[in-house]
Design a protein around this motif. Structure first.
Motif, mmCIF file in Angstrom:
data_model
loop_
_atom_site.group_PDB
_atom_site.id
_atom_site.type_symbol
_atom_site.label_atom_id
_atom_site.label_comp_id
_atom_site.label_asym_id
_atom_site.label_seq_id
_atom_site.Cartn_x
_atom_site.Cartn_y
_atom_site.Cartn_z
ATOM 1 N N TYR A 34 -46.930 46.511 -25.750
ATOM 2 C CA TYR A 34 -45.818 46.733 -26.671
ATOM 3 C C TYR A 34 -44.659 45.793 -26.322
ATOM 4 C CZ TYR A 34 -41.736 48.980 -28.724
ATOM 5 O OH TYR A 34 -40.577 49.217 -29.393
ATOM 6 N N ARG A 35 -44.311 45.744 -25.046
ATOM 7 C CA ARG A 35 -43.214 44.867 -24.614
ATOM 8 C C ARG A 35 -43.528 43.402 -24.938
ATOM 9 N NH1 ARG A 35 -43.841 47.172 -19.360
ATOM 10 N NH2 ARG A 35 -43.159 49.301 -19.542
ATOM 11 N N ASP A 36 -44.761 42.999 -24.657
ATOM 12 C CA ASP A 36 -45.158 41.612 -24.920
ATOM 13 C C ASP A 36 -45.063 41.280 -26.404
ATOM 14 O OD1 ASP A 36 -45.693 41.353 -22.214
ATOM 15 O OD2 ASP A 36 -47.869 41.556 -22.438
ATOM 16 N N GLN A 37 -45.571 42.157 -27.257
ATOM 17 C CA GLN A 37 -45.566 41.902 -28.696
ATOM 18 C C GLN A 37 -44.142 41.901 -29.269
ATOM 19 O OE1 GLN A 37 -48.074 40.976 -30.784
ATOM 20 N NE2 GLN A 37 -49.203 40.757 -28.881
ATOM 21 N N THR A 38 -43.282 42.789 -28.769
ATOM 22 C CA THR A 38 -41.909 42.797 -29.291
ATOM 23 C C THR A 38 -41.157 41.535 -28.876
ATOM 24 O OG1 THR A 38 -41.155 44.158 -27.422
ATOM 25 C CG2 THR A 38 -41.699 45.295 -29.484
ATOM 26 N N LYS A 39 -41.493 40.964 -27.740
ATOM 27 C CA LYS A 39 -40.869 39.695 -27.339
ATOM 28 C C LYS A 39 -41.316 38.566 -28.266
ATOM 29 C CE LYS A 39 -40.460 40.838 -22.470
ATOM 30 N NZ LYS A 39 -41.017 40.598 -21.130
ATOM 31 N N VAL A 40 -42.586 38.558 -28.601
ATOM 32 C CA VAL A 40 -43.131 37.508 -29.469
ATOM 33 C C VAL A 40 -42.573 37.618 -30.883
ATOM 34 C CG1 VAL A 40 -45.247 36.680 -30.586
ATOM 35 C CG2 VAL A 40 -45.254 37.242 -28.150
ATOM 36 N N TRP A 41 -42.477 38.833 -31.410
ATOM 37 C CA TRP A 41 -42.136 39.034 -32.817
ATOM 38 C C TRP A 41 -40.703 39.494 -33.060
ATOM 39 C CZ3 TRP A 41 -44.779 36.979 -36.498
ATOM 40 C CH2 TRP A 41 -46.115 36.668 -36.277
ATOM 41 N N HIS A 42 -39.838 39.423 -32.075
ATOM 42 C CA HIS A 42 -38.456 39.865 -32.295
ATOM 43 C C HIS A 42 -37.812 38.996 -33.378
ATOM 44 C CE1 HIS A 42 -34.343 41.074 -31.700
ATOM 45 N NE2 HIS A 42 -34.815 42.092 -30.990
ATOM 46 N N PRO A 43 -37.229 39.619 -34.413
ATOM 47 C CA PRO A 43 -36.657 38.856 -35.540
ATOM 48 C C PRO A 43 -35.573 37.850 -35.145
ATOM 49 C CG PRO A 43 -36.855 41.162 -36.128
ATOM 50 C CD PRO A 43 -37.185 41.059 -34.665
ATOM 51 N N ASP A 44 -34.854 38.101 -34.069
ATOM 52 C CA ASP A 44 -33.808 37.168 -33.650
ATOM 53 C C ASP A 44 -34.380 35.808 -33.255
ATOM 54 O OD1 ASP A 44 -31.943 39.088 -34.133
ATOM 55 O OD2 ASP A 44 -31.583 39.580 -32.019
ATOM 56 N N ARG A 45 -35.644 35.765 -32.883
ATOM 57 C CA ARG A 45 -36.271 34.490 -32.525
ATOM 58 C C ARG A 45 -36.452 33.592 -33.746
ATOM 59 N NH1 ARG A 45 -41.459 34.428 -29.832
ATOM 60 N NH2 ARG A 45 -40.736 32.428 -29.118
ATOM 61 N N PHE A 46 -36.402 34.189 -34.933
ATOM 62 C CA PHE A 46 -36.652 33.448 -36.164
ATOM 63 C C PHE A 46 -35.410 33.371 -37.056
ATOM 64 C CE2 PHE A 46 -40.550 35.513 -34.744
ATOM 65 C CZ PHE A 46 -41.394 34.425 -34.634
ATOM 66 N N SER A 47 -34.247 33.394 -36.454
ATOM 67 C CA SER A 47 -33.004 33.447 -37.223
ATOM 68 C C SER A 47 -32.770 32.195 -38.073
ATOM 69 C CB SER A 47 -31.814 33.685 -36.302
ATOM 70 O OG SER A 47 -31.721 32.637 -35.358
ATOM 71 N N SER A 48 -33.421 31.097 -37.727
ATOM 72 C CA SER A 48 -33.209 29.873 -38.502
ATOM 73 C C SER A 48 -34.089 29.803 -39.752
ATOM 74 C CB SER A 48 -33.468 28.638 -37.627
ATOM 75 O OG SER A 48 -34.812 28.644 -37.182
#
Length: 73
Positions: A34-48
């Motif tokens: 769960y922790r690993d997947q939330t790091k990969v897919w956190h919306p803030d990573r795709f803010s651009s």
């Protein structure tokens, strides 16, 4: 005492695939996945990129649902 909630087998398999874990994974393995997947897919990573950010938001919702079902929350 907590009530045991049963998850239909098809949902269980889908939840395992969502978190990228094997069937019968331990609670600790589920939490780590769960922790690993939330790091990969956190919306803030795709803010651009608005389109990718929307996809990430949907994916996070699915990951959260899978986690809650697998942990019996």
């Amino acid at each position: 005492m907590e009530e045991l909630r049963l998850v239909p087998l098809s949902d269980y398999d889908a939840d395992c695939r969502m978190l990228e874990i094997e069937r019968g994974a331990s609670l600790e393995e589920i939490k780590q996945a769960y922790r690993d997947q939330t790091k990969v897919w956190h919306p803030d990573r795709f803010s651009s990129d608005v389109r990718l950010q929307k996809k990430a938001e949907d994916k996070i919702k699915q990951i959260n649902l899978a986690y809650r079902r697998l942990c019996g929350l």
